[in-house]
Design a protein around this motif. Structure first.
Motif, PDB file in Angstrom:
ATOM      1  N   PHE A  17       1.087  -1.460   0.504  1.00 38.92           N
ATOM      2  CA  PHE A  17       0.101   0.099  -0.013  1.00 38.92           C
ATOM      3  C   PHE A  17       1.088   1.247  -0.398  1.00 38.92           C
ATOM      4  CE2 PHE A  17      -4.149  -1.371   1.446  1.00 38.92           C
ATOM      5  CZ  PHE A  17      -3.704  -3.057   1.531  1.00 38.92           C
ATOM      6  N   ASN A  22      -4.133   2.705   5.076  1.00 37.33           N
ATOM      7  CA  ASN A  22      -5.678   2.761   4.715  1.00 37.33           C
ATOM      8  C   ASN A  22      -6.241   1.463   5.183  1.00 37.33           C
ATOM      9  OD1 ASN A  22      -8.282   2.946   5.344  1.00 37.33           O
ATOM     10  ND2 ASN A  22      -7.926   4.863   4.247  1.00 37.33           N
ATOM     11  N   PHE A  23      -6.758   0.732   6.928  1.00 30.03           N
ATOM     12  CA  PHE A  23      -7.105  -0.742   6.604  1.00 30.03           C
ATOM     13  C   PHE A  23      -8.719   0.041   7.660  1.00 30.03           C
ATOM     14  CE2 PHE A  23      -2.511  -1.027   7.133  1.00 30.03           C
ATOM     15  CZ  PHE A  23      -2.199  -1.174   5.550  1.00 30.03           C
ATOM     16  N   ASN A  24      -9.484   0.359   6.761  1.00 33.51           N
ATOM     17  CA  ASN A  24     -10.616   0.894   7.358  1.00 33.51           C
ATOM     18  C   ASN A  24     -11.837  -0.378   7.108  1.00 33.51           C
ATOM     19  OD1 ASN A  24      -9.520   3.123   8.157  1.00 33.51           O
ATOM     20  ND2 ASN A  24      -9.601   4.182   5.463  1.00 33.51           N
ATOM     21  N   SER A  42      -4.779  -6.475   9.462  1.00 32.86           N
ATOM     22  CA  SER A  42      -4.593  -5.650   9.533  1.00 32.86           C
ATOM     23  C   SER A  42      -3.856  -4.426  10.316  1.00 32.86           C
ATOM     24  CB  SER A  42      -5.243  -3.735   8.648  1.00 32.86           C
ATOM     25  OG  SER A  42      -6.116  -4.858   7.664  1.00 32.86           O
ATOM     26  N   ALA A 103     -10.163   2.674   0.900  1.00 28.49           N
ATOM     27  CA  ALA A 103      -8.170   3.169   0.819  1.00 28.49           C
ATOM     28  C   ALA A 103      -8.283   3.670  -0.562  1.00 28.49           C
ATOM     29  CB  ALA A 103      -7.342   1.937   0.503  1.00 28.49           C
ATOM     30  N   ARG A 106      -3.667   1.686  -4.454  1.00 31.11           N
ATOM     31  CA  ARG A 106      -2.500   1.289  -4.389  1.00 31.11           C
ATOM     32  C   ARG A 106      -1.473  -0.036  -5.053  1.00 31.11           C
ATOM     33  NH1 ARG A 106      -6.307  -1.706  -1.496  1.00 31.11           N
ATOM     34  NH2 ARG A 106      -6.889   0.098  -1.071  1.00 31.11           N
TER      35      ARG A 106
END
Length: 689
Positions: A17, A22-24, A42, A103, A106
């Protein structure tokens, strides 16, 4: 700063990434069964970012498909006829889309790419408008052996504008350039990705970039997708279109065609469009598709306005049956618009060129002389040996009928003077210099190279005329030709420095002292040597202790008859002017010499095929130069050896012309009968040496 880190190590994919991390939400990818990377996974992986591996490191514990030992691959380079992994992957392996996870775009590194050889350059794949990033799936293993491969993934619902996409790629390019300023960076752009690649190159003219553009979407303004925008805006939703892709295909059928012809076009157009429709699978919301099409329009406009600033090397791959974009015409336009642009044209392929069977991206790059690990191409240190796939497709398939028709006979001479079948008399280790007679139009090259590959597992590196390495005669619709093939199979431009370096690397070097004058000889000059007076190669061979093997080959007069030669064409004003104009742009060889050997004009002879006879090769007794450097440094001694080798080649030609009369299988009919009764794979015998 983009981090390269394994995030998901299934049997297929490793994700990395860019910042911000960003691991939402959950991320799905994989084969038929979805594999989820949850928030918990994550979080655990975030802590490992600081210790992420360097660019040349392994991106997974193993390479799918049983690759060779990675340490050997890295330390020794690629083996001759290695397994490049083509055809072992399939687009079907990745049918699930990556769901929106909040995210940004990436990079990911496919685990199956494995570890590349030492010093490999970076390759960044920029996908089409679908954004999945799997457009190189058929090429992962092959490219992964000689590139550090990273692919961009653009989430389906991402709304990053084109300028933002360019900045993401640009940030990665600048960072990698700062870390390895002497290495080129490859940008492989598919359709929409081609626009991104051109924009990045325009912004960074001082970075060494090599662009490979597959049907670039710079032609979007003239495409069949452009009229869809107002239609889509008027529709309440896309279920009508997405539910009936055949109607979308019908829009691409030429108007005014009779019903039967229109029906004949439909399956081909539909098969070309379906991969793009499935990129928007699961009935993509109308606003998402509209966004992507508008993004494509802005990308084309942005890239086209900056073509003048692109200084990078560019190779455009254009399809002849692209039903999405006018790629054929676009290739011609880009070649004329860009400073350093070349084209390879594939007339029988559609828009999804890189996902279609028969396309070998690495082979194309090698054939175009565009694979290098430093700022300048070096035909010795940058050379990649042919893979088994390349050997099979070019030698075993393309030249199969030629080999069957001519049934080449290979003979060699042992140290005691005995002539034996096969190449046992040729040394097994280099440096070796093969010096011999050049037949008309170099008919002997493919059987010779094939024999050394099969019997000795040796790549013979031919020293070729600069013609084969010039772009002067490439067209705006240049196909993959024999010019590309000889570079894939080891040819280098003729020069003392390259011969020096090949000897230094203990290579098998193929040299024709007669050069162009011999290969494009006149009527009645078959089997006549046109060697220079000076001993060009003896002293250099002695410097490295190379073994010189003289050889001869006969058979050209059994397969073709020369009916219009150089003298005939020079007597006609039109063809004379054409020959002069053609040769004007070439680097002239042996300009300081006199006589026929200095007459190196290139022309296309007029020949008529014959019912094929047979090729006969004889490699003479090896001449050892090891330990004779002091003696052969003297010009007179070197000249004596030179004349001895020339006389040996002439003797071999005389021997073969006489002995072939004793061959009961010289004629093709006799060979056909023999193979029909004994088995088509049996080697056809010849005369007793």
């Amino acid at each position: 700063m983009p981090f390269t880190m394994p995030l998901l190590s299934s049997n297929r994919i490793s994700f990395c990434f860019p910042h911000p991390l960003n691991f939402n939400s959950d991320l799905w990818i994989g084969k038929r069964d979805r594999i989820a990377v949850s928030r918990e996974v994550s979080t655990n992986l975030t802590a490992s970012v600081a210790s992420s591996p360097p660019p040349d490191s392994v991106r997974g514990d193993s390479v799918a498909g049983g690759a060779r030992d990675v340490k050997k691959l890295e330390s020794e380079g690629l083996e001759l006829l290695y397994d490049d992994g083509y055809t072992s992957s399939s687009e079907i392996d990745y049918t699930d889309l990556v769901r929106s996870d909040g995210a940004p775009p990436r990079w990911f590194c496919p685990v199956e790419c494995g570890r590349p050889i030492k010093g490999s350059p970076l390759l960044l794949f920029l996908p089409g408008i679908g954004g999945l990033g799997m457009g190189l799936i058929l090429h992962h293993k092959a490219l992964g052996k000689v590139f550090e491969v990273r692919c961009m993934h653009i989430p389906v619902y991402d709304r990053t504008p084109f300028e933002g996409m360019v900045k993401i790629v640009e940030a990665t390019v600048r960072l990698e350039h700062a870390m390895c300023p002497d290495k080129p960076i490859y940008l492989v752009g598919d359709s929409f990705g081609g626009c991104v690649a051109l924009a990045v190159a325009a912004h960074n003219p001082n970075i060494d970039l090599i662009l490979i553009l597959s049907n670039p979407a710079t032609s979007f303004g003239r495409s069949q997708l452009q009229p869809f925008l107002p239609i889509l805006e008027a529709l309440p939703d896309l279920s009508f279109i997405m539910g009936d892709p055949a109607k979308m295909a019908m829009a691409s059928v030429e108007s005014g065609l009779p019903p039967l012809e229109a029906l004949d076009q439909l399956p081909r157009i539909l098969s070309s469009m379906l991969p793009h429709l499935f990129d928007f699978a699961d009935i993509m919301p109308k606003d998402t598709l509209l966004w992507k099409l508008k993004l494509l329009r802005s990308a084309a406009s942005y890239a086209n306005s900056r073509l003048h600033a692109v200084k990078a090397e560019v190779l455009v791959l254009a399809s002849g049956k692209d039903n999405i974009l006018p790629s054929r015409d676009e290739a011609q336009r880009l070649r004329n618009s860009l400073r350093n642009c070349r084209v390879r044209y594939f007339k029988d392929y559609g828009h999804t060129l890189l996902l279609e069977d028969g396309i070998r991206l690495l082979t194309i790059i090698k054939g175009a002389s565009m694979y290098r690990r430093s700022r300048r191409l070096d035909y010795v240190s940058d050379y990649l040996p042919p893979s088994m796939t390349e050997y099979t497709e070019i030698f075993r398939l393309k030249y199969r009928l030629f080999f069957q028709a001519t049934s080449p006979v290979m003979l060699s001479t042992l140290n005691d003077g005995k002539i034996v079948s096969g190449l046992a008399g040729v040394p097994n280790e280099g440096p070796v210099l093969l010096v011999g007679y050049h037949t008309l139009m170099a008919f002997e090259l493919s059987p010779l190279i094939d024999a050394f590959l099969r019997e000795k597992n040796v790549m013979v590196r031919g020293v070729a005329h600069p013609l084969f390495f010039t772009e002067k005669f490439e067209t705006s619709l240049q196909e993959f030709t024999v010019f590309d093939e000889i570079k894939v199979f080891g040819a280098v431009p003729v020069s003392a420095s390259y011969i020096f370096r090949l000897f230094s690397s203990k290579s098998f070097v193929l040299l024709y002292p007669g050069g162009v004058r011999e290969a494009f000889h006149r009527k009645g000059e078959e089997y006549k040597l046109f060697w220079p007076e000076q001993p060009e190669f003896v002293r250099m061979a002695a410097r490295f202790g190379a073994t010189i093997v003289p050889f001869g080959v006969v058979g050209e007069d059994d397969i073709a008859e020369l009916v219009i030669d150089y003298n005939d064409q020079m007597s006609i004003p039109i063809t004379r002017d054409l020959i002069k104009q053609t040769n004007k742009g070439f680097k002239r060889l042996r300009t300081n010499m006199n006589g026929e050997v200095a007459n190196q004009d290139l022309y296309i002879p007029g020949i008529l095929p014959k019912i094929p006879g047979r090729f006969y090769f004889l490699f003479g007794k090896p001449f050892e130069t090891k330990g004779r450097m002091g003696n052969l440094r003297d010009r007179e001694n070197a000249n004596e050896v030179y004349l001895q080798i020339k006389s040996e080649v002439e003797s071999i030609l005389s021997y073969l012309k006489k002995k072939r009369e004793e061959d009961p299988y010289r004629g093709i009919l006799q060979r056909i009968v023999y193979q029909a009764t004994r088995g088509s794979t049996d080697e056809v015998p010849t005369f007793e040496p």
